[in-house]
Structure formats: structure tokens, C-alpha cells
Write a protein that holds these residues in place. Structure first.
Motif, mmCIF file in Angstrom:
data_model
loop_
_atom_site.group_PDB
_atom_site.id
_atom_site.type_symbol
_atom_site.label_atom_id
_atom_site.label_comp_id
_atom_site.label_asym_id
_atom_site.label_seq_id
_atom_site.Cartn_x
_atom_site.Cartn_y
_atom_site.Cartn_z
ATOM 1 N N ARG A 90 0.818 -1.212 0.000
ATOM 2 C CA ARG A 90 0.000 0.000 0.000
ATOM 3 C C ARG A 90 0.847 1.255 0.000
ATOM 4 N NH1 ARG A 90 -0.404 -3.033 4.690
ATOM 5 N NH2 ARG A 90 -0.138 -1.982 6.697
ATOM 6 N N ALA A 123 -9.469 -1.707 4.274
ATOM 7 C CA ALA A 123 -9.273 -0.759 5.373
ATOM 8 C C ALA A 123 -7.795 -0.411 5.517
ATOM 9 C CB ALA A 123 -9.819 -1.339 6.683
ATOM 10 N N LEU A 124 -6.928 -1.391 5.392
ATOM 11 C CA LEU A 124 -5.498 -1.133 5.492
ATOM 12 C C LEU A 124 -5.044 -0.175 4.385
ATOM 13 C CD1 LEU A 124 -4.136 -4.736 6.249
ATOM 14 C CD2 LEU A 124 -4.146 -2.785 7.817
ATOM 15 N N ASN A 164 -6.367 3.354 4.973
ATOM 16 C CA ASN A 164 -5.634 4.064 6.022
ATOM 17 C C ASN A 164 -4.264 4.559 5.562
ATOM 18 O OD1 ASN A 164 -7.745 3.581 7.646
ATOM 19 N ND2 ASN A 164 -6.583 2.617 9.284
ATOM 20 N N TYR A 212 -15.042 -5.009 8.599
ATOM 21 C CA TYR A 212 -13.612 -5.327 8.610
ATOM 22 C C TYR A 212 -12.734 -4.111 8.829
ATOM 23 C CZ TYR A 212 -15.269 -9.837 7.103
ATOM 24 O OH TYR A 212 -15.912 -11.041 7.036
ATOM 25 N N GLY A 213 -13.277 -3.080 9.457
ATOM 26 C CA GLY A 213 -12.403 -2.040 9.968
ATOM 27 C C GLY A 213 -12.458 -0.697 9.275
ATOM 28 N N LEU A 233 2.146 2.269 10.420
ATOM 29 C CA LEU A 233 0.718 2.247 10.148
ATOM 30 C C LEU A 233 -0.070 1.679 11.320
ATOM 31 C CD1 LEU A 233 -1.228 2.851 7.789
ATOM 32 C CD2 LEU A 233 -1.326 0.407 7.513
ATOM 33 N N THR A 234 -1.058 2.406 11.716
ATOM 34 C CA THR A 234 -1.995 1.855 12.679
ATOM 35 C C THR A 234 -3.278 1.562 11.930
ATOM 36 O OG1 THR A 234 -2.803 4.037 13.219
ATOM 37 C CG2 THR A 234 -1.055 3.140 14.604
ATOM 38 N N SER A 235 -4.015 0.632 12.430
ATOM 39 C CA SER A 235 -5.244 0.329 11.715
ATOM 40 C C SER A 235 -6.308 -0.051 12.715
ATOM 41 C CB SER A 235 -5.012 -0.831 10.761
ATOM 42 O OG SER A 235 -5.173 -2.033 11.454
ATOM 43 N N PRO A 236 -7.580 0.142 12.331
ATOM 44 C CA PRO A 236 -8.641 -0.362 13.183
ATOM 45 C C PRO A 236 -8.505 -1.871 13.248
ATOM 46 C CG PRO A 236 -9.514 0.352 11.076
ATOM 47 C CD PRO A 236 -8.062 0.703 11.089
ATOM 48 N N ARG A 238 -0.049 -6.094 8.880
ATOM 49 C CA ARG A 238 -0.676 -4.972 9.572
ATOM 50 C C ARG A 238 0.306 -3.813 9.652
ATOM 51 N NH1 ARG A 238 -1.246 -4.999 15.365
ATOM 52 N NH2 ARG A 238 -2.125 -2.955 15.801
ATOM 53 N N MET A 239 1.531 -4.132 9.902
ATOM 54 C CA MET A 239 2.611 -3.153 9.822
ATOM 55 C C MET A 239 3.464 -3.516 8.607
ATOM 56 S SD MET A 239 2.290 -1.211 12.471
ATOM 57 C CE MET A 239 1.860 -1.138 14.194
#
Lengths: 395, 452
Positions: free
Chosen positions: A258, A290-291, A294, A322-323, B26-29, B449-450
């Protein structure tokens, strides 16, 4: 549509560009949004939408309605010109059948704008048709006149599958073969572009004309691509030849790269949860959108399905599971696809001056039991549940 | 407004590059289930445990609701309702029986376009009555964990393709072996009417007339030995050519040896094995009902996309109808008259409905399918009963689908209305053992996620 003038009152306006406005008024004049909030001007038809929600018309930038019309059949498969891997000269609008019964069904789901794309059998599949879903016997009145030209490209499994069995120069059997082909063709296009600007222009070649326009950033690139390493490969090509990938479609592994998308100003068009139908989609995860969102990348929900397009609000609701925030999820079916199509100046939010493409819902559209009650395009009613119910899906 | 939102809105101006995410920042829900307990390969988090859940909205499964809690001992529900307190306070979350899908080839293949992963269709012949899905079912198949994550705790595993596709089984989505996962085997012999029954397999009929003719021939030719009319066709009996009194069937000198295939058909004739009849076009549904009635079979209907056109006939047959997906809208010729309110109309006609989603990868959306049916008029309680196994108990004796005293503790906790597409699950148990809601997908999420 001149003369389409009315006021919707007592509705919750999901403006998309700003906060939701409960119990508010929306005024349409001559097919455009003339007022958001405030009081109703006199002498105007008033529609009481108490309890209802109003959104902009929904936008799906990946549809094959009309080029694979219902019912499925050999005679109807007009979406893929798989005669050679580069068919920039073809236009999806030439295959488009406005009588596809899927279209009224989509209007009943609140869809007002679609991008009809050629399929992904070719590396360059052809030009897109951006359409307003006005009821029409021919494609002409449906064309979204302000939309910039756009093209479909593809990579990975699909072209490899289609062209593995060819026996001529079109044969390709591996990803490295695909990228070699892409480089060869863009080298041709780059040379053509230089030549066409010179004193002795080359013989007209429609495909090279379009690809030269891609390099000139006059045609928006829609790239069908799943895997992160294919995406990185396409950025190598795009950087080398100086063109921009505007939207990556399907995009199931974009969450892995991303940062690359953000750096290149690319958006994605994706499903909330499809995966597993091919190896390229094996690593699709529902948190992916969502990732990516963001990371600052525009995320459009797309359908790629004449069935899912009928329940586009539910696809957005799944994004929330899913966020994704509710605001981003609604944006993913309205303003983000408008941006990616280059039509956000005209549609995609409830803002004064925009075309009055609207949907009135009986409840919050992210509620899975919400149904579009009425759909307008430029102020004209194109769907009314009270009188039409669910339009017939048969021919 | 967060800076990243502003930059999103300005991305067309090239500002996207300015916020290119730095690795590791990166932070995410974070969906809460991803912090949940990691299970073993079998999906279980631990052994059978005694536990109490309280302060919940309880969807019993039959369409009724209670508030309060559930107490589980030895894998069974021992107390239920407003008197149950203590244990884990769910803060108003929903306890329900979990979702149970009415039919898909889950566990029989991984990836649609990778034939090397396919065991769903035994296409060596159009008629394979001895093929059993339990011989192909992979309890470690990735879509199982993905479905479980959204509270889908089991389903009817169906073979695909052919006229007689093989024997289905009810499975639970836990266990390391097929034996652990199997709830009922065989659950029925899958037989496809309409275009689904015509195909490219050897000996496949090519038309609807061929489908009906071949199925009658098969049933006539494979009557069980205790039937005095074993040598008389159904047609002869109907036309009075067979006189029961004069029908002379010599008892065999020694008990005949029957092939496995013949024994399977004998079980069908004797109603020891159900038939699961796939049919979507209205006339195909009627053909299936007539065939099953003529031979007095124990039948369940599957598909029923145009069932609303013949709802009264389905109700009169008394056959349970596995219907869905609701979202199958008329893309093809066999489903031209499909409607969103199909389930509502079938329910109103008195049909016992079991909901199915279809494909293994999207099985997790069974609740969304039920929600769509509710949007188009199916009462909420009826949707729960169709999607959560309760109605399936009317056709099969299943130890699931109902939260009541003495029932097996197979249940899920939902952070809101389980039918709503925005809702996440938080925990689930199968037969009193907690199962993980992690899956291959949550592992990928954690890995990326990161960015690194």
C-alpha cells in the motif's frame, strides 16, 4: 434534465463530502443540486422523505453489464476481444446492450453511474464506457459526457491463460513473458508518440494512438491486477515509460504494497471479501481495503458482478465489519469511485452545483435491510420502488 | 479531520505521495476477533469446559428470543435465560446457535480455478451413487476457518455436478479428522434436476426429458429385493399391467449379491437414505417432487430459485426446501423468475426452509443472505430458524441449531445483530469446546498490519 425541480424534506442527508445532516432539506433545480440544508423555497414540489436517508447516486467503476448481458449465453459474451493481447482500439460501448435486464435491477439498488470495462483476457483490453444508467434504447443518451477517456489493462493469470495456447507472436506463457510483451508494446507506443509529433507522422495505428495518449496522461489507466509482485512490476513499467496507473482493480494484495500505491497516487477498486476463486486471489483478506484506505489511498468498492451491483450498499456495509469507518465505506461507493473516474466535479456527493443523481433509502443504507426507494439521475426519477417493485430480471 | 483523510481528498493533486506510509508506522482499526485465542489445527482452542455467559440477548434458534445467560456443563446447556448470571458478562451482545449452511462443497476444494485442489465432482460418470463426500472432505481446508470466523459453525457438504452426484454429509467446522467433523453421513444422495442434471460426464442425459427418464429407469431397475414388484416397472404398475396377485417372482436359490451401487439405491427406496433434489426452474421443482412422490422417497429440495411460483406444491409435498442463495439473481435461463422475496413467499406458503449460501469461500455471508431475505419480507425469527440450523432439524436429527436445556453447547457470540453485514463475531463453541475465530486470513492480516 431541464425542469427537474423539487425539494426533498425531512430526510437524513448523507452528504459524503461533509457530515450527515438529519431532518434536512435538499433542493434540486434543473437537474442539479441547488441547496443542501436550509428552508424550502416557495413554489416548489415538495417530497416528504421523513425517516429516510438520501445519498448521492452510487457509482460502480467495474461493471460488465451490457457486455455480458443476461441471460448468460455464448451469443452474449461480448466483453473480451481476445484476438490479440493489445486491443486498445476497441471500445466497450460497441458491445454494450442497453436492454440488459440487469440494468434496471442496478437502478433499483441505487446505482446511477457505471464504468463498463472490457474483460481481462487481454493485456490491454480496450477502452471503457462511463455511463449514466438512464433508461435508454441506445447507448448514446447514457454516455457520461464529461468523463475522461479510460482504458482497461490486465496482467497475471488471465492473459497467460488466454494466450498460452496461441502459436504465433501472441503466445505468452509466463509473467516474465507478459512484462516483456508490455515493454515491447510501450516501446512501440513511445516511438510512435515521438513520431506523431514530428514532421513525418507515421501511418495511423489506433492502438498505438491510445497507448501514446496513455503516456501523455490523457487516458486513465484501469489495471486489473491482484498480486503484490505484479503491482510492483507494473510500477517499474509505468515509471520507465512515464504513465500513471490511476486505479488498480480487484487489488486483493494491494494491502501488502500500500505504500507503493500511496507514493504513485493510485487508487483501488475492490470487493470487501472476495477471495479464493483463483490462486491470485488466495491472499485476499477482508481487512485489505481498510489497510489500504488508512495508507491514504482512495478505495472504491466495485462489484464486477451484475448480481452484487444490486446490493452495493451491503457491499459497503461489509467494509465496515472489517475495519473501515462508516464514512469511508459510504465514500467507497460514491465519491472515491467518482474521483477515480475523474467525474467528482459532477457527481459523488451532495454538494451544490453537482448533478442531482440521488437515492432515497428507507433507512441507513449500511443497514442490511435498507432498500432504495427512489433513484434520480439529474433530477429525473429513474426508479421508484412504490410503482416498480423489483424490476424483472428476465428477457 | 485526520491528516490522512485530508490527503486522501487531495490525492488527485499528487498529494498522495506526501503521505506515503513509512514502514512500521501504520496503525489500523483492529477487528477484535484477531486478538482472540489461536486454536490448534483442529480449530479448537481448548478442551470441553464449563462456562457461563451472562447479560446477553439470546436468539434461541426457533425464532424466539430471551434475555439473560447460558450456563454450560460437560458440553451441554444446563441453564438458560434470565436466571443465569455470573461468568462472562457479554454486555448485551447476542448469543445464538451459530449459522449452519444448507449446502455447499466446502472442504471439497480450495481454489475454483486450480483443478488440482478439486474433489467436489466425481465426473467419471453422470451417476455415482456410491461417491461419498466424507471420502474427500478436508477438515483443514482454508475456507472452513474463514467461515467459522463469521459464526458459521457447520453445514451440509454437497458433491457437485452430474445427474446423481454422490452422498452428502452434515459436518461441523472443527476437528482434525473427517470422523471428528462428521455429524451425519450420509445426509442424502444428491440428484440434480434441470440443466444441472445434464452434462459432459459419461452416460449423462442431454435434456430434461433424459433426466426424468433416466432417473425413473434407475429407480425401477434397482428396487430392493423385498419388493414383490422387483421385476415390474413403475409404469407397468401405474397402467395396471402388473397384477400383484399374479406377479410371480421366484425366490432366489441363494441370496443375490448386490453391487454397492444397487445397495445405495435400495437404501433410497427404503427411505434409509434421503434424496436431496437440486432444482431451480419451477417445472424442474415439480418434476423432482413428482418423481420423489411416485417412488415414495424421503426427499429434500435444494435450490428452489423459482420456488415462489410453485410454493403451494412444495408446501403440499411436505419436503423441506433448502433455498438460496437469495442473491442468485437471474443470470441464467434456469433462474429467470428468481425473486428476492422467494424465501418470504415460500415461508408464507408454509414451506420448511433451510438457507444456503453456496460457494465455500463466501459461506461466511450466510447471515447477510438471511438479512437480505428479511429486507424482502421474511420475518426475522423465520430467517434465524432457516439460517441457524433449527429448521434443518425437521429433516435431519441434528445436535445443533437450538439453545435449550440439554442441547449440545454449539453457539456463537455476535457483537450485534448476527444478520447485519456490519456485525462481527467475538467467540464460538462447538459441542462445548471453544473454537478459534482466527483463520489463514487473520494470519495474513497480522503479517501485513505493519509494513516492514
Amino acid at each position: 434534465m431541464p425542469g427537474a425541480t423539487f425539494a426533498l424534506v425531512h430526510a437524513t442527508l448523507l452528504t459524503i463530502s461533509g457530515p450527515a445532516l438529519p431532518d434536512s432539506t435538499l433542493v434540486v433545480k434543473d437537474g442539479k443540486i441547488a441547496q443542501v440544508g436550509g428552508t424550502v423555497p416557495g413554489g416548489m414540489e415538495v417530497i416528504d422523505a421523513k425517516g429516510g436517508y438520501v445519498t448521492p447516486g452510487l457509482i460502480d467503476l467495474h461493471s460488465h453489464m451490457g457486455v455480458y448481458p443476461w441471460p448468460d449465453g455464448r451469443a452474449h459474451g461480448d466483453g473480451n476481444e481476445m484476438s490479440t493481447p493489445f486491443t486498445a482500439r476497441v471500445w466497450a460501448g460497441d458491445s454494450f446492450d442497453p436492454e440488459d435486464p440487469a440494468i434496471p435491477r442496478a437502478r433499483a439498488g441505487g446505482i446511477t453511474t457505471i464504468q463498463v470495462l472490457p474483460g481481462s483476457g487481454n493485456i490491454v483490453g480496450g477502452r471503457a464506457a462511463v455511463l449514466k444508467l438512464r433508461p435508454s434504447r441506445t447507448i448514446g443518451p447514457m454516455v457520461f459526457a464529461e468523463a475522461p477517456p479510460a482504458i482497461k489493462m490486465a496482467c497475471g493469470e488471465n492473459p497467460k491463460r488466454v494466450y498460452a495456447d496461441k502459436t504465433d507472436d501472441d503466445q505468452v506463457m509466463s509473467r516474465m513473458g507478459e512484462f516483456a510483451m508490455i515493454r515491447d508494446k510501450f516501446t512501440e507506443a513511445r516511438d510512435y508518440r515521438v513520431a506523431r509529433a514530428g514532421k513525418a507522422p507515421p501511418d495511423w495505428d489506433e492502438t498505438l494512438e491510445v497507448l501514446a495518449d496513455v503516456i501523455d496522461d490523457k487516458v486513465r489507466v484501469n489495471l486489473h491486477c491482484y498480486r503484490s509482485h505484479d503491482i510492483a512490476g507494473w510500477y517499474r513499467v509505468a515509471d520507465e515509460f512515464g504513465f500513471r496507473i490511476v486505479t488498480i482493480h480487484h487489488a486483493l494484495e494491494t494491502y501488502k504494497v500500500r505504500d507503493l500505491l500511496a507514493a504513485h497516487g493510485t487508487g483501488i477498486a475492490t470487493w470487501p471479501d472476495w477471495w479464493g476463486f483463483k490462486l491470485e486471489s488466495w491472499d485476499g483478506i477482508p481487512e485489505g481495503p481498510a489497510l489500504v484506505s488508512n495508507a491514504g489511498v482512495p478505495v472504491a468498492t466495485h462489484s464486477d458482478s451484475a448480481s452484487h451491483i444490486q446490493r452495493f450498499n451491503i457491499e459497503a456495509a461489509k467494509m465496515v465489519r472489517y475495519g473501515m469507518t462508516e464514512a469511508d465505506a459510504l465514500e467507497s461507493i460514491t465519491l472515491d469511485p467518482a474521483r477515480l473516474l475523474g467525474v467528482d466535479k459532477w457527481v459523488g456527493s451532495l454538494d451544490v452545483g453537482k448533478q442531482a443523481d440521488l437515492v432515497l433509502w428507507d433507512k441507513n443504507p449500511l443497514d442490511g435491510t435498507a432498500l432504495a426507494q427512489k433513484t434520480w439521475i439529474e433530477g429525473s426519477v429513474v426508479y421508484d420502488r412504490a410503482t416498480e417493485g423489483v424490476p424483472s430480471g428476465r428477457r | 479531520m485526520a491528516a490522512d483523510k485530508l490527503s486522501r481528498r487531495q490525492w488527485l493533486a499528487g498529494a498522495g505521495a506526501a503521505v506515503a506510509t513509512a514502514p512500521g508506522t501504520l496503525t489500523s482499526p483492529l477487528p477484535p476477533e484477531n486478538t482472540g485465542a489461536r486454536g490448534g489445527l483442529d480449530g479448537h482452542v481448548g478442551p470441553v469446559e464449563n462456562f457461563t455467559l451472562s447479560n446477553a440477548r439470546i436468539l434461541v434458534g426457533d425464532g424466539t428470543e430471551q434475555s439473560g445467560g447460558v450456563r454450560v456443563e460437560g458440553g451441554k446447556i444446563v441453564d438458560l435465560g434470565s436466571g443465569v448470571a455470573g461468568g462472562t458478562d457479554l454486555g448485551g451482545a447476542v448469543v445464538f446457535p451459530g449459522f449452519f449452511d444448507g449446502g455447499s462443497p466446502i472442504g471439497l476444494y480450495e481454489i475454483d480455478q486450480e483443478e488440482g485442489t478439486h474433489d467436489d465432482s466425481e465426473s467419471s460418470d453422470a451417476v455415482v451413487p456410491t461417491a461419498r463426500v466424507v471420502d474427500a472432505y478436508n477438515p483443514l481446508s482454508a475456507p472452513i476457518g474463514v467461515a467459522r470466523r463469521q459464526g458459521v459453525l457447520g453445514g451440509l457438504c454437497l458433491p457437485n455436478g452430474g445427474l446423481v452426484a454422490g452422498q452428502a454429509a452434515w459436518v461441523r467446522f472443527a476437528g482434525l479428522t473427517v470422523a471428528d467433523a462428521t455429524v451425519i453421513d450420509p445426509a442424502g444422495l444428491v440428484i440434480n434436476f434441470g440443466k444441472g442434471g445434464t452434462g459432459g460426464q459419461p452416460n449423462a442425459p442431454r435434456s430434461r426429458m433424459g433426466v426424468a427418464a433416466k432417473l425413473r429407469e434407475i429407480l425401477d431397475a434397482n428396487k430392493p429385493p423385498d419388493d414383490p414388484h422387483i421385476h415390474c416397472s413403475e409404469d407397468d404398475q401405474k397402467r395396471g399391467r402388473c397384477d400383484k396377485g399374479k406377479c410371480k417372482v421366484k425366490p432366489p436359490d441363494k441370496p443375490p449379491e448386490y453391487t454397492p451401487s444397487q445397495r445405495a439405491w435400495h437404501a433410497v427406496h427404503r427411505r434409509e437414505m434421503k434424496v436431496i433434489l437440486g432444482a431451480n426452474r419451477a417445472d424442474d421443482i415439480l418434476t423432482a417432487i413428482e418423481w420423489a412422490r411416485d417412488y415414495k422417497l424421503d426427499a429434500v429440495l435444494l435450490g428452489c430459485a423459482e420456488g415462489h411460483l410453485v410454493a403451494r406444491d412444495i408446501a403440499e409435498s411436505g419436503f423441506t426446501a433448502i433455498a438460496g442463495p437469495v442473491s442468485t439473481q437471474p443470470s441464467g435461463w434456469d433462474t429467470a423468475y428468481s425473486r428476492y422475496d422467494n424465501l418470504a413467499l415460500l415461508h408464507a406458503a408454509g414451506v420448511n426452509l433451510v438457507l444456503r449460501h453456496g460457494g465455500p469461500h463466501q459461506l461466511r455471508e450466510l447471515g447477510t443472505e438471511a438479512c437480505l431475505a428479511v429486507a424482502y419480507g421474511l420475518p426475522y425469527g423465520a430467517a434465524i430458524a432457516a439460517a441457524c440450523g433449527h429448521n434443518a432439524r425437521k429433516a435431519w436429527s441434528l445436535p445443533l441449531g437450538k439453545l435449550a436445556l440439554g442441547e449440545a453447547a454449539t453457539l456463537a457470540v455476535s457483537l450485534g445483530d448476527p444478520l447485519q453485514p456490519r456485525t462481527r463475531m467475538s467467540r464460538a463453541w462447538i459441542d462445548g469446546r471453544e473454537v478459534t475465530l482466527r483463520s489463514r486470513q487473520s494470519d495474513l492480516f497480522d503479517r501485513f498490519r505493519m509494513l516492514w
